[in-house]
Scaffold this active site. Sequence first.
Site, mmCIF file in Angstrom:
data_model
loop_
_atom_site.group_PDB
_atom_site.id
_atom_site.type_symbol
_atom_site.label_atom_id
_atom_site.label_comp_id
_atom_site.label_asym_id
_atom_site.label_seq_id
_atom_site.Cartn_x
_atom_site.Cartn_y
_atom_site.Cartn_z
ATOM 1 N N ARG A 54 0.840 -1.199 0.000
ATOM 2 C CA ARG A 54 0.000 0.000 0.000
ATOM 3 C C ARG A 54 0.876 1.250 0.000
ATOM 4 O O ARG A 54 1.793 1.350 0.815
ATOM 5 C CB ARG A 54 -0.895 0.019 1.238
ATOM 6 C CG ARG A 54 -1.714 -1.236 1.436
ATOM 7 C CD ARG A 54 -2.353 -1.230 2.818
ATOM 8 N NE ARG A 54 -3.068 -2.470 3.088
ATOM 9 C CZ ARG A 54 -3.634 -2.762 4.254
ATOM 10 N NH1 ARG A 54 -3.541 -1.894 5.256
ATOM 11 N NH2 ARG A 54 -4.261 -3.911 4.436
ATOM 12 N N ASP A 56 0.703 5.403 0.571
ATOM 13 C CA ASP A 56 -0.167 6.356 1.242
ATOM 14 C C ASP A 56 -0.730 7.380 0.257
ATOM 15 O O ASP A 56 -0.264 7.507 -0.879
ATOM 16 C CB ASP A 56 0.617 7.112 2.323
ATOM 17 C CG ASP A 56 1.125 6.204 3.421
ATOM 18 O OD1 ASP A 56 0.507 5.153 3.657
ATOM 19 O OD2 ASP A 56 2.143 6.563 4.051
ATOM 20 N N TYR A 114 12.361 2.174 -2.223
ATOM 21 C CA TYR A 114 11.682 3.461 -2.243
ATOM 22 C C TYR A 114 12.726 4.562 -2.382
ATOM 23 O O TYR A 114 13.862 4.420 -1.917
ATOM 24 C CB TYR A 114 10.913 3.705 -0.944
ATOM 25 C CG TYR A 114 9.639 2.924 -0.791
ATOM 26 C CD1 TYR A 114 8.410 3.472 -1.164
ATOM 27 C CD2 TYR A 114 9.644 1.643 -0.249
ATOM 28 C CE1 TYR A 114 7.236 2.754 -1.007
ATOM 29 C CE2 TYR A 114 8.465 0.917 -0.081
ATOM 30 C CZ TYR A 114 7.261 1.491 -0.465
ATOM 31 O OH TYR A 114 6.099 0.779 -0.308
ATOM 32 N N ARG A 201 8.733 7.391 5.340
ATOM 33 C CA ARG A 201 8.545 8.821 5.572
ATOM 34 C C ARG A 201 9.067 9.246 6.951
ATOM 35 O O ARG A 201 9.618 10.341 7.111
ATOM 36 C CB ARG A 201 7.069 9.186 5.411
ATOM 37 C CG ARG A 201 6.593 9.091 3.961
ATOM 38 C CD ARG A 201 5.083 9.199 3.853
ATOM 39 N NE ARG A 201 4.595 10.461 4.381
ATOM 40 C CZ ARG A 201 3.293 10.719 4.577
ATOM 41 N NH1 ARG A 201 2.387 9.789 4.320
ATOM 42 N NH2 ARG A 201 2.917 11.891 5.053
#
Length: 248
Positions: A54, A56, A114, A201
């Site tokens: 998933r 965000d 990422y 993050r």
Amino acid sequence: MKRNIRLLIEYDGGRYRGWQKQGKNADADTIQGRLEQVLSRMTGEDVQLIGSGRTDAGVHALGQVANFHTDCGMSCGEIRDYLTRYLPADIGILKVSDAGERFHSRLNAAEKTYCYRIAVPGVPHVFDRKYLWHFPEPLDMKKMEQAADFLTGRHDFKGFSSIKRTKKSTVRELYAIDIEKKEKEILISFTGNGFLHNMVRILTGTLVEIGCGRKQPEDVLTVLQTKDRQDAGMTAPPQGLFLVSVKY
């Protein structure tokens, strides 16, 4: 026997509420929901799309992987053409292929990468301004790299996530954290065997606080020990984050 179709997807998550569908009435608000709408129309079936993970709200992907099962007889090229025709311009299908019967895009994922993009202050960012974190202070790369070295490896990253309670393991392994400064931006790449909710993050926000002197590199060791979210840094905004690739 139903076919198992694998998709390689890129998307601009700026106007979506993330990857995961939030209910039958919110299909258009999520990447998964929008894709399922088009796939169901294409196949005449109730398609359930499985993503590798998933992302965000506001987060982007350069290489999201998903799969779905179908009796559709269209070729992979025809499926790609159909999706390209009917999906909005901010969702692109890079590749469509037949996968093995047991392939599962989430459960079979072995490695994800990422990348987070941070703007160098004082430099114009006309074309990429919507895809960068415009942090106003200069960052000390050496201190950030020192902290990254502490974080690399197998650890319990609960303190670097927004998870409050879970029965599942919060141990993950980060294979590498690479920090690269270019003329106009700083790139932080995270490669690991999996990531907790908001983990990238929060790691990014913590590294940035270290880079600007609000925290010290050794402070990440405290977070790994206490597993307390309050000991970590801020949560970086979503627009600078990209899911780059998933390996199997």
